[in-house]
Design an enzyme around this catalytic site. Structure first.
Site, short mmCIF file in Angstrom:
data_model
loop_
_atom_site.label_atom_id
_atom_site.label_comp_id
_atom_site.label_asym_id
_atom_site.label_seq_id
_atom_site.Cartn_x
_atom_site.Cartn_y
_atom_site.Cartn_z
N VAL A 63 44.10 -4.09 -32.25
CA VAL A 63 44.17 -4.17 -33.72
C VAL A 63 44.82 -2.94 -34.35
CG1 VAL A 63 42.18 -5.71 -33.87
CG2 VAL A 63 41.84 -3.21 -34.02
N ASN A 89 35.67 -6.65 -37.57
CA ASN A 89 34.49 -6.13 -36.89
C ASN A 89 34.82 -5.12 -35.79
OD1 ASN A 89 31.62 -6.36 -35.67
ND2 ASN A 89 32.94 -7.14 -34.03
N TYR A 163 33.69 8.47 -37.38
CA TYR A 163 33.13 7.13 -37.64
C TYR A 163 32.72 6.97 -39.10
CZ TYR A 163 30.27 2.95 -36.72
OH TYR A 163 29.75 1.69 -36.73
#
Length: 253
Positions: A63, A89, A163
């Site tokens: 992705v 996701n 993150y």
């Protein structure tokens, strides 16, 4: 939008939370385009979706690579003839303190590679897949929804500079896309899970899991199907757009 016969693409759909959402939606009649990097896991997930009652196809794709994403979504339209939604996701972890030091001596720093890897997959990947999904929906005349999977870590979590930044960015895209894409009949929503029972958490030490659960007001970790049910609710409610739904057992109040 009815789930029955809707075509929903799910990145990271070969395992973990992505597979759980895929099976949940398949059981309600959705047709799934599963996107992941591991062909074997993708095929197993696709078979599980078919067994649950829905159609599913597997697409191997990185992705974070624009060409991969463009080719994958072109194939989805070719195979299914339509696209009604994407659940962004796919994600990775490269946790660590930005700087680790003792008595003024630096022992470790988060590397640029550790930062960039997470940003590339967790945020750039969401942008690329969201953009391509919207492109195909508009070109094909399909109304639909983009769902970004963020995290309660978007508010800032120690040891997760990369993150937390990525998940904050993913959440920020939700109202932007909701405003930009509404004219085409495309909604944008986000889900911010708390601590969820997945393969990753299952590998943790029992004492660590117990401590983690004790800090959650509901005193337990979430189940993948509870995130999946939130995704289904979003897909079926055509007046929901531009908002984040936190599914975290009241952890972040």
């Amino acid at each position: 939008m009815k789930l029955q016969d809707s075509v929903i693409a799910i990145t990271g759909g070969g395992q973990g939370l992505g597979r759980a959402m895929a099976e949940y939606l398949a059981a309600r009649g959705a047709r799934l385009a599963l996107i992941d990097l591991v062909p074997e896991k993708l095929e197993a997930a696709a078979e599980a979706c078919k067994a649950a009652g829905g159609d599913a196809r597997a697409y191997t794709c990185n992705v974070a690579r624009e060409a991969d994403v463009e080719a994958t979504f072109a194939s989805i339209i070719e195979d299914f003839g339509q696209l009604n939604g994407v659940i962004n996701n796919a994600g990775i972890l490269r946790d660590g303190l930005m700087i680790k030091a003792r008595d003024g001596e630096i022992s470790k720093r988060m590397t640029l590679a550790e930062w960039q890897a997470v940003i590339d997959v967790n945020m750039t990947g969401v942008f690329l897949c969201g953009r391509e999904a919207a492109t195909k929906m508009i070109e094909n005349g399909d109304k639909g929804v983009i769902i970004n999977i963020s995290s309660i870590s978007r508010a800032g979590n120690m040891g997760q500079s990369n993150y937390s930044a990525a998940k904050a960015g993913v959440a920020a895209l939700v109202p932007v896309w909701a405003k930009e894409l509404s004219r085409y009949g495309i909604r944008a929503m986000g889900i911010a899970p708390g601590f969820i029972e997945t393969e990753m958490t299952a590998s943790m030490k029992p004492e660590a899991l117990e401590k983690m659960s004790a800090g959650i007001p509901l005193k337990r970790m979430g189940k993948p199907e509870e995130i999946a049910s939130a995704a289904a609710f979003i897909i079926e409610n055509d007046y929901m757009s531009g908002r984040m739904i936190e599914v975290d057992g009241a952890l972040r109040l």
